[in-house]
Design a protein around this motif. Structure first.
Motif, PDB file in Angstrom:
ATOM      1  N   THR A  12      10.373 -17.257  -5.018  1.00 45.96           N
ATOM      2  CA  THR A  12      10.203 -18.129  -6.183  1.00 45.96           C
ATOM      3  C   THR A  12       8.968 -17.783  -7.000  1.00 45.96           C
ATOM      4  OG1 THR A  12       8.804 -19.824  -5.180  1.00 45.96           O
ATOM      5  CG2 THR A  12      11.176 -20.014  -4.814  1.00 45.96           C
ATOM      6  N   VAL A  13       8.147 -16.859  -6.528  1.00 46.97           N
ATOM      7  CA  VAL A  13       6.888 -16.598  -7.237  1.00 46.97           C
ATOM      8  C   VAL A  13       7.153 -16.064  -8.635  1.00 46.97           C
ATOM      9  CG1 VAL A  13       4.782 -15.237  -7.260  1.00 46.97           C
ATOM     10  CG2 VAL A  13       5.563 -16.270  -5.145  1.00 46.97           C
ATOM     11  N   GLY A  16       9.381 -18.862 -10.683  1.00 48.96           N
ATOM     12  CA  GLY A  16       8.955 -20.257 -10.764  1.00 48.96           C
ATOM     13  C   GLY A  16       7.898 -20.503 -11.819  1.00 48.96           C
ATOM     14  N   GLY A  17       7.501 -21.777 -11.915  1.00 43.81           N
ATOM     15  CA  GLY A  17       6.370 -22.120 -12.761  1.00 43.81           C
ATOM     16  C   GLY A  17       6.697 -22.449 -14.194  1.00 43.81           C
ATOM     17  N   CYS A  18       7.979 -22.671 -14.512  1.00 41.55           N
ATOM     18  CA  CYS A  18       8.334 -22.950 -15.911  1.00 41.55           C
ATOM     19  C   CYS A  18       7.855 -24.339 -16.326  1.00 41.55           C
ATOM     20  CB  CYS A  18       9.839 -22.843 -16.116  1.00 41.55           C
ATOM     21  SG  CYS A  18      10.776 -24.173 -15.340  1.00 41.55           S
ATOM     22  N   GLY A  19       7.690 -25.249 -15.340  1.00 42.75           N
ATOM     23  CA  GLY A  19       7.182 -26.579 -15.660  1.00 42.75           C
ATOM     24  C   GLY A  19       8.208 -27.532 -16.229  1.00 42.75           C
ATOM     25  N   VAL A  31      15.177 -21.634 -10.062  1.00 42.77           N
ATOM     26  CA  VAL A  31      14.869 -20.711  -8.970  1.00 42.77           C
ATOM     27  C   VAL A  31      16.134 -20.232  -8.284  1.00 42.77           C
ATOM     28  CG1 VAL A  31      13.795 -20.594  -6.681  1.00 42.77           C
ATOM     29  CG2 VAL A  31      12.554 -21.574  -8.597  1.00 42.77           C
TER      30      VAL A  31
ATOM     31  N   ARG B  88      -2.594 -22.249 -17.737  1.00 45.85           N
ATOM     32  CA  ARG B  88      -1.485 -22.719 -18.567  1.00 45.85           C
ATOM     33  C   ARG B  88      -1.986 -23.746 -19.576  1.00 45.85           C
ATOM     34  NH1 ARG B  88       3.501 -24.206 -14.589  1.00 45.85           N
ATOM     35  NH2 ARG B  88       2.136 -25.939 -14.125  1.00 45.85           N
ATOM     36  N   ARG B 143       7.013 -27.864 -23.684  1.00 42.27           N
ATOM     37  CA  ARG B 143       7.933 -28.399 -22.665  1.00 42.27           C
ATOM     38  C   ARG B 143       9.071 -29.156 -23.339  1.00 42.27           C
ATOM     39  NH1 ARG B 143       5.212 -28.526 -17.653  1.00 42.27           N
ATOM     40  NH2 ARG B 143       3.627 -26.903 -17.780  1.00 42.27           N
ATOM     41  N   CYS B 335       9.741 -24.362  -6.741  1.00 51.19           N
ATOM     42  CA  CYS B 335       9.044 -23.073  -6.779  1.00 51.19           C
ATOM     43  C   CYS B 335       7.642 -23.236  -6.188  1.00 51.19           C
ATOM     44  CB  CYS B 335       8.966 -22.559  -8.208  1.00 51.19           C
ATOM     45  SG  CYS B 335       7.965 -23.581  -9.308  1.00 51.19           S
ATOM     46  N   VAL B 336       7.004 -22.124  -5.893  1.00 49.82           N
ATOM     47  CA  VAL B 336       5.681 -22.166  -5.274  1.00 49.82           C
ATOM     48  C   VAL B 336       4.681 -22.903  -6.164  1.00 49.82           C
ATOM     49  CG1 VAL B 336       3.699 -20.734  -4.645  1.00 49.82           C
ATOM     50  CG2 VAL B 336       5.963 -20.167  -3.792  1.00 49.82           C
ATOM     51  N   THR B 337       4.746 -22.665  -7.458  1.00 53.87           N
ATOM     52  CA  THR B 337       3.816 -23.332  -8.379  1.00 53.87           C
ATOM     53  C   THR B 337       3.885 -24.841  -8.213  1.00 53.87           C
ATOM     54  OG1 THR B 337       4.098 -21.551  -9.963  1.00 53.87           O
ATOM     55  CG2 THR B 337       3.182 -23.604 -10.799  1.00 53.87           C
ATOM     56  N   GLU B 348      -0.111 -33.570 -15.816  1.00 47.28           N
ATOM     57  CA  GLU B 348       1.176 -33.598 -16.529  1.00 47.28           C
ATOM     58  C   GLU B 348       1.800 -34.986 -16.542  1.00 47.28           C
ATOM     59  OE1 GLU B 348       3.748 -30.642 -14.912  1.00 47.28           O
ATOM     60  OE2 GLU B 348       2.662 -29.023 -15.884  1.00 47.28           O
TER      61      GLU B 348
END
Lengths: 31, 451
Positions: A12-13, A16-19, A31, B88, B143, B335-337, B348
């Motif tokens: 997922t690194v 991922g991270g799209c927020g 993912v 970010r 977003r 995901c990891v984040t 957020e």
């Protein structure tokens, strides 16, 4: 393997991270 | 780092940094106690009374194969992601709207003190609600998906404003390229057919507050005159759950020191026909008679294990229901984040009080030192946001060395503050319960993999 059964195989690194996921352990569609 | 445990006849090994989960036999389980701590000759010596040379050799071969495949004792490669996350664009993409600082129940354990949050009784005006939506659109940057929780107090005590805010948000979302998802939490007292119909058409998710068995619920969730709420809310909740086809809702209960047999409350809710169930431990000052203490943990652990086994038994009989705290996705998941930063409170995700003040989350509402701004000014205390940005698992010494960090994401910041007076020292009792729940959830997956 005779002694081990693996259920799954974080790394997922890149994707991922799209927020965009919902923000107070479910799957991320991205993912 | 690995974590190994046995439960319900399964020997389970979690490789923390890859997320891989292995079900092993007792030979591998015992060899892993010595692996990396001593050389192979000594492993044979220590275990030769229990296993044959051939068994130990096979176990070592398989362990070595997993290590080479990066599925055991994997290195931690994620700390370097933190600076990327912090670079970010700072955005707000979710708001908890305190639509009413007032309530028609006087639940004994409520952190909001009858809905007032350390302040006075107050309802949010439509004007403040619209400004909150405008603030969210502006603060959310690029977003697209935005969340708005209607919270309280009891939001149904100000339902016309809820409807007005939804209508306003829908009227401006497309032109701003946004997609709003609304949720609402209610104690059910004011629910009626008209409100249910509106919720079903407009709310992505709804949380229905009930603690379980009648005597448990009515001990804590009482009206001003002391009468319980169970008889009034159960039929309405059942009707709402069915009308939503048993999805897009949760019944949510709180267990306390008075019902450490909370598994019975989960089963009671399942027997009432609910399929989406959460029953969660109370977090309270240790002086309260209902507060959970460290001494209660062994009983709670046993109860979680008993509940996990009962859920498996029921699923075998086709009686499926979802217990929120045993949800885990071993093949996808966040995901990891997302796992590193958790719920996003103070960054957020913000809370808005009825008069339009901004706080890091609903649990901080009313604490003046955490006021971050207003819906008119936006965030004017970036120092508070910075402090919450640091709440990741690598900045919390206790979390950094914990096997569960990628599943709990560092726990609840408000619980940390209420327990230790800082944002990064975790609430230990909560940690221990969380770890037990993760173990139970993985055990359920292990058992279901045998079908």
């Amino acid at each position: 393997m005779k002694h081990v059964k693996t259920l799954n195989t974080l790394q997922t690194v890149a994707k991922g991270g799209c927020g965009e996921c919902q923000t107070c352990n479910q799957a991320c569609e991205n993912v | 780092m690995i974590h190994k445990y046995s439960m319900n006849g399964y020997f389970i090994v979690l490789d923390v940094n890859s997320g891989a989960v292995h079900i092993v036999d007792e030979v591998v389980y015992d060899v892993l106690d010595q692996y990396k701590k001593t050389d192979e000759e000594k492993i044979y010596d220590k275990l030769r009374d229990k296993y044959s040379h051939e068994q130990i050799a096979e176990a070592l071969d398989e362990i070595n194969e997993l290590v080479e495949s990066k599925m055991l004792f994997t290195e931690d490669i994620y700390e370097d992601i933190i600076p990327l996350i912090n670079r970010r664009e700072p955005v707000v993409k979710a708001l908890c709207l305190h639509i009413a600082h007032d309530c028609n129940l006087k639940c004994r354990y409520c952190f909001a003190e009858e809905g007032e949050y350390h302040g006075k009784r107050e309802l949010m005006s439509l004007d403040v609600g619209k400004k909150a939506i405008d603030f969210l659109i502006k603060a959310s940057g690029k977003r697209k998906n935005l969340e708005v929780d209607f919270f309280g107090g009891e939001p149904l005590m100000n339902f016309d404003v809820v409807k007005g805010i939804v209508e306003y948000a829908r009227s401006v979302e497309k032109e701003n390229g946004k997609n709003f998802r609304f949720t609402i939490t209610t104690n059910g007292i004011l629910l009626n057919d008209e409100i249910m119909d509106y919720i079903n058409k407009n709310m992505h998710n709804v949380v229905l507050s009930i603690d379980g068995r009648k005597e448990v619920n009515d001990r804590m969730r009482v009206r001003a005159g002391g009468q319980g709420s169970y008889d009034s809310i159960v039929p309405k909740f059942q009707k709402l759950a069915e009308s939503r086809n048993q999805t897009g809702y949760y019944v949510r209960g709180t267990f306390t020191k008075h019902n450490l047999d909370f598994g019975k409350d989960v089963m009671h809710l399942a027997d009432l026909g609910f399929r989406q169930i959460s029953v969660e431990p109370v977090v309270a000052d240790s002086s309260e008679d209902y507060a959970i203490s460290e001494g209660d943990l062994p009983v709670i652990f046993e109860e979680y294990e008993r509940l996990a086994k009962e859920i498996l038994e029921r699923r075998k009989k086709g009686q499926w229901f979802n217990f929120f705290h045993f949800m885990i996705d071993l093949t996808g998941g966040p995901c990891v984040t997302k796992r590193l930063v958790g719920c996003g409170s103070g960054t957020e995700y913000l809370a808005v009080t009825p008069n339009g003040d901004l706080y890091p989350c609903h649990q901080f509402a009313g604490r003046e030192e955490f006021k971050m701004g207003t819906v008119d000014t936006g965030v004017v205390r970036p120092d508070i946001r910075k402090a919450f940005e640091k709440c990741n698992v690598y900045n919390k010494p206790e979390c950094k060395k914990c096997w569960a960090k990628f599943y709990c994401s560092g726990g609840c910041t408000a619980n940390s503050f209420n327990t230790h007076g800082d944002l990064i020292t975790p609430y230990e009792i909560g940690c221990e319960m969380q770890k037990k729940r993760i173990e139970c959830a993985i055990m359920i997956k292990a058992a279901e993999s045998e079908k």
